[in-house]
Design a protein around this motif. Structure first.
Motif, PDB file in Angstrom:
ATOM      1  N   ARG A   1      26.736  12.553   2.060  1.00 32.07           N
ATOM      2  CA  ARG A   1      25.443  13.157   2.350  1.00 32.07           C
ATOM      3  C   ARG A   1      25.494  13.718   3.769  1.00 32.07           C
ATOM      4  O   ARG A   1      26.324  13.313   4.575  1.00 32.07           O
ATOM      5  CB  ARG A   1      24.327  12.127   2.228  1.00 32.07           C
ATOM      6  CG  ARG A   1      24.178  11.526   0.827  1.00 32.07           C
ATOM      7  CD  ARG A   1      23.092  10.461   0.794  1.00 32.07           C
ATOM      8  NE  ARG A   1      22.952   9.871  -0.527  1.00 32.07           N
ATOM      9  CZ  ARG A   1      23.650   8.817  -0.967  1.00 32.07           C
ATOM     10  NH1 ARG A   1      24.555   8.234  -0.172  1.00 32.07           N
ATOM     11  NH2 ARG A   1      23.460   8.328  -2.182  1.00 32.07           N
ATOM     12  N   LYS A   2      24.551  14.626   4.054  1.00 32.52           N
ATOM     13  CA  LYS A   2      24.618  15.342   5.333  1.00 32.52           C
ATOM     14  C   LYS A   2      24.719  14.407   6.530  1.00 32.52           C
ATOM     15  O   LYS A   2      25.580  14.569   7.395  1.00 32.52           O
ATOM     16  CB  LYS A   2      23.389  16.253   5.487  1.00 32.52           C
ATOM     17  CG  LYS A   2      23.375  17.051   6.790  1.00 32.52           C
ATOM     18  CD  LYS A   2      22.341  18.158   6.777  1.00 32.52           C
ATOM     19  CE  LYS A   2      20.925  17.642   6.718  1.00 32.52           C
ATOM     20  NZ  LYS A   2      19.932  18.737   6.903  1.00 32.52           N
ATOM     21  N   GLU A   3      23.858  13.390   6.585  1.00 27.55           N
ATOM     22  CA  GLU A   3      23.817  12.516   7.751  1.00 27.55           C
ATOM     23  C   GLU A   3      24.984  11.538   7.817  1.00 27.55           C
ATOM     24  O   GLU A   3      25.258  10.944   8.869  1.00 27.55           O
ATOM     25  CB  GLU A   3      22.494  11.736   7.777  1.00 27.55           C
ATOM     26  CG  GLU A   3      22.328  10.692   6.686  1.00 27.55           C
ATOM     27  CD  GLU A   3      21.833  11.280   5.364  1.00 27.55           C
ATOM     28  OE1 GLU A   3      21.511  10.485   4.455  1.00 27.55           O
ATOM     29  OE2 GLU A   3      21.787  12.518   5.239  1.00 27.55           O
ATOM     30  N   GLU A   4      25.707  11.373   6.715  1.00 30.17           N
ATOM     31  CA  GLU A   4      26.728  10.322   6.645  1.00 30.17           C
ATOM     32  C   GLU A   4      27.992  10.645   7.437  1.00 30.17           C
ATOM     33  O   GLU A   4      28.817   9.753   7.652  1.00 30.17           O
ATOM     34  CB  GLU A   4      27.074  10.036   5.183  1.00 30.17           C
ATOM     35  CG  GLU A   4      25.931   9.365   4.433  1.00 30.17           C
ATOM     36  CD  GLU A   4      26.205   9.183   2.948  1.00 30.17           C
ATOM     37  OE1 GLU A   4      25.453   8.434   2.298  1.00 30.17           O
ATOM     38  OE2 GLU A   4      27.166   9.788   2.419  1.00 30.17           O
TER      39      GLU A   4
ATOM     40  N   LEU B   1      27.698  12.386  10.477  1.00 34.22           N
ATOM     41  CA  LEU B   1      27.209  12.760  11.797  1.00 34.22           C
ATOM     42  C   LEU B   1      27.198  11.548  12.737  1.00 34.22           C
ATOM     43  O   LEU B   1      27.280  10.404  12.291  1.00 34.22           O
ATOM     44  CB  LEU B   1      25.828  13.385  11.673  1.00 34.22           C
ATOM     45  CG  LEU B   1      25.774  14.634  10.769  1.00 34.22           C
ATOM     46  CD1 LEU B   1      24.370  15.232  10.767  1.00 34.22           C
ATOM     47  CD2 LEU B   1      26.803  15.671  11.186  1.00 34.22           C
TER      48      LEU B   1
ATOM     49  N   SER C   1      24.393  18.134  15.389  1.00 34.27           N
ATOM     50  CA  SER C   1      23.058  17.571  15.234  1.00 34.27           C
ATOM     51  C   SER C   1      22.581  17.786  13.801  1.00 34.27           C
ATOM     52  O   SER C   1      22.955  18.776  13.151  1.00 34.27           O
ATOM     53  CB  SER C   1      22.070  18.220  16.213  1.00 34.27           C
ATOM     54  OG  SER C   1      21.836  19.567  15.876  1.00 34.27           O
ATOM     55  N   TYR C   2      21.758  16.880  13.337  1.00 39.10           N
ATOM     56  CA  TYR C   2      21.246  16.923  11.966  1.00 39.10           C
ATOM     57  C   TYR C   2      20.507  18.227  11.695  1.00 39.10           C
ATOM     58  O   TYR C   2      20.618  18.813  10.619  1.00 39.10           O
ATOM     59  CB  TYR C   2      20.310  15.720  11.767  1.00 39.10           C
ATOM     60  CG  TYR C   2      19.831  15.514  10.356  1.00 39.10           C
ATOM     61  CD1 TYR C   2      20.514  14.678   9.480  1.00 39.10           C
ATOM     62  CD2 TYR C   2      18.666  16.136   9.905  1.00 39.10           C
ATOM     63  CE1 TYR C   2      20.066  14.467   8.186  1.00 39.10           C
ATOM     64  CE2 TYR C   2      18.208  15.938   8.620  1.00 39.10           C
ATOM     65  CZ  TYR C   2      18.911  15.098   7.762  1.00 39.10           C
ATOM     66  OH  TYR C   2      18.457  14.919   6.483  1.00 39.10           O
ATOM     67  N   GLN C   3      19.758  18.706  12.695  1.00 41.51           N
ATOM     68  CA  GLN C   3      18.860  19.837  12.484  1.00 41.51           C
ATOM     69  C   GLN C   3      19.574  21.186  12.381  1.00 41.51           C
ATOM     70  O   GLN C   3      19.076  22.102  11.719  1.00 41.51           O
ATOM     71  CB  GLN C   3      17.835  19.917  13.622  1.00 41.51           C
ATOM     72  CG  GLN C   3      16.820  18.796  13.649  1.00 41.51           C
ATOM     73  CD  GLN C   3      17.374  17.499  14.217  1.00 41.51           C
ATOM     74  OE1 GLN C   3      18.447  17.478  14.812  1.00 41.51           O
ATOM     75  NE2 GLN C   3      16.623  16.422  14.035  1.00 41.51           N
TER      76      GLN C   3
ATOM     77  N   TYR D   1      21.874  22.948   8.564  1.00 43.45           N
ATOM     78  CA  TYR D   1      21.358  23.774   7.465  1.00 43.45           C
ATOM     79  C   TYR D   1      21.285  25.255   7.831  1.00 43.45           C
ATOM     80  O   TYR D   1      21.812  26.097   7.096  1.00 43.45           O
ATOM     81  CB  TYR D   1      19.989  23.284   6.995  1.00 43.45           C
ATOM     82  CG  TYR D   1      19.388  24.178   5.934  1.00 43.45           C
ATOM     83  CD1 TYR D   1      19.807  24.092   4.612  1.00 43.45           C
ATOM     84  CD2 TYR D   1      18.440  25.145   6.258  1.00 43.45           C
ATOM     85  CE1 TYR D   1      19.292  24.931   3.645  1.00 43.45           C
ATOM     86  CE2 TYR D   1      17.918  25.986   5.302  1.00 43.45           C
ATOM     87  CZ  TYR D   1      18.350  25.875   3.991  1.00 43.45           C
ATOM     88  OH  TYR D   1      17.853  26.714   3.037  1.00 43.45           O
TER      89      TYR D   1
END
Length: 232
Positions: A94-97, A99, A153-155, A158
């Motif tokens: 997943r995206k955050e996994e 980071l 960064s998470y933001q 995308y």
């Protein structure tokens, strides 16, 4: 009373026009509420037992084809970002996994060629590194001396990947599509659905089956065809 609850669910769907997915969430919340009452001795049985909700339409998931993957990788002009995209495609994370908040060099075992990923509800799963991922991480640590495996960064992930999707006219895709693509490629290569489920960290293999139902049906057909010549 089950009858009153069923009337409520029916009204939510037919009169209030609430979506089936939202109604399912409401039913789950009700069940948890009554279970709490049972745990504190206010009820003996859960009145939601036997409660039926509207069917939720299963939508086909969006994943990248092999040609779309090649097109995408060819237009990514940032080597750093390309490493991250390849890591998603080769782990199903997943995206955050991947980071910094959840993924550091401590999560990587180069000797065993595995990485540990912390997923939902802080559950950890182990994923073997294939050659592609191993070479990326080894280079970033030992040659480029990166402080973190992927310092994004998470933001900003995308909007960044959306630029590349637009360049090659890939529609209906986002960062999570990379995770789904990992799963779809494994299923198409004949990997067991149980193995795919474990690698993705799904709470149940049923979730995996629902996501990749169409691909599984295709694999079943191909599997049976392999017996055709056996009885000639």
């Amino acid at each position: 009373d089950l009858g009153l609850l069923q009337e409520y669910i029916t009204r939510r769907h037919n009169v209030d026009k609430v979506s089936p997915a939202t109604i399912r969430i409401e039913m789950k919340t009700l069940k948890m509420f009554f279970n709490t009452l049972i745990a504190h001795g206010y009820l003996e049985t859960n009145p939601t037992k036997g409660l039926k909700g509207p069917s939720v339409e299963t939508k086909a998931i969006r994943f990248l084809t092999e040609s779309e993957i090649f097109d995408l990788l060819n237009v990514i002009d940032s080597p750093d970002f390309k490493d991250l995209i390849l890591a998603y495609l080769n782990t199903g994370a997943r995206k955050e996994e991947l980071l910094p908040a959840r993924f550091s060099w401590d999560n990587i075992n180069f000797d065993n060629r595995t990485i540990s990923i912390t997923g939902k509800r802080d559950k950890t799963r182990i994923i073997p590194m294939n050659k592609t991922l191993f070479e990326i991480l080894q280079r970033r640590k030992n040659v480029e001396n990166r402080e973190m495996p992927f310092d994004f960064s998470y933001q900003n992930i995308y909007p960044k990947i959306q630029i590349y999707y637009d360049r090659v006219n890939i529609k209906g895709a986002d960062v999570h599509t990379l995770r789904r693509t990992f799963g779809s490629l494994l299923v198409q290569k004949g990997v067991s659905i149980f193995t795919v489920s474990k690698l993705l960290g799904h709470s149940s293999v049923i979730i995996t089956e629902n996501h990749y139902a169409a691909l599984l049906e295709s694999n079943l057909s191909e599997g049976v065809k392999k017996l055709e010549n056996l009885f000639d």
